[in-house]
Motif scaffolding. Structure first.
Motif: not given
Length: 252
Positions: A133-155
């Motif tokens: 996103l930073a290299e594309l110059g569009i990072a500021r346009l997204f309020e959040r990034v939901i990546a695979i680490e954020h999808m993890r649960t206790r299970r």
């Protein structure tokens, strides 16, 4: 008071704010050009080194786990003693990421013109996603990034197209399924999430030439749009053009 006058005085329901859920690779940029081949090669080599198997076996594990779980990482962590964080870092680190990126001209302007909230939803790791996103110059346009680490649960680890994960991520973001619009290149993800009632947009411009014709578990009409795809677009530019005209344009 007449019925007509009463209706005029009735408060209008506020317009809903769309929540755009953007996939990253082959949606916001063309990963098939250089990045996907590099990631696939790095994943296969990591499996060879970590598990001591042949290149052919490693390649088969990578592809089968990706198809079965949505991400190779999930299969590796469930069936093998692999460090997930090391795996994600190794296979998504590139010495010259900028040279590998291919994207639409005017991408930032196109995204900025889309009304509503914008979130990245990707099975890639956060560090890689934010670097792209930073290299594309569009990072500021997204309020959040939901990546695979954020999808993890206790299970355990989760990834697209897990439906419970998506519900949880939207709740965390304060967004509803009714307002969500998923923009994806992977039809399997669109198909599964369409069952939740969210709108789906299939973007095809960055796909390999034969990919749109491949089977995806659903019949397509004459336009090549499967029944679980609400709109088919070739590019984000055509998506924006469709919104400006009052409808999303479907491209062949």
């Amino acid at each position: 008071m007449t019925i007509a006058r009463a209706r005029q005085r009735r408060p209008q329901r506020a317009a809903r704010t769309p929540v755009w859920l953007f996939d990253l690779d082959n949606t916001l940029h063309g990963a098939s050009h250089a990045i996907f081949p590099a990631i696939n090669q790095a994943m296969t080599q990591y499996i060879v080194d970590a598990l001591g198997v042949s290149h052919d076996v490693a390649n088969q594990l990578r592809t089968s786990y990706t198809h079965r779980y949505g991400a190779a990482l999930l299969g590796l962590t469930r069936h093998h003693p692999v460090d997930p964080h090391d795996f994600l870092k190794v296979v998504h680190t590139f010495p010259d990421l900028r040279a590998m990126l291919v994207a639409e001209r005017g991408l930032a302007r196109i995204l900025a013109a889309l009304p509503g909230r914008k979130i990245v939803l990707t099975n890639a790791p956060e560090a890689y996603a934010r670097a792209v996103l930073a290299e594309l110059g569009i990072a500021r346009l997204f309020e959040r990034v939901i990546a695979i680490e954020h999808m993890r649960t206790r299970r355990g680890w989760r990834a697209k197209p897990d439906r419970a994960m998506l519900r949880a991520m939207l709740r965390r973001a304060g967004a509803s399924l009714a307002d969500a619009i998923l923009i994806e290149d992977t039809r399997g993800h669109l198909k599964r999430y369409r069952q939740l009632g969210i709108q789906t947009v299939w973007i095809t411009g960055h796909l390999p030439e034969r990919a749109p014709a491949m089977r995806a578990g659903g019949r397509s009409g004459s336009s090549g749009r499967p029944h679980y795809v609400d709109h088919r677009v070739r590019s984000l530019k055509s998506l924006h053009a469709g919104l400006r005209s009052g409808r999303l344009r479907q491209t062949e």
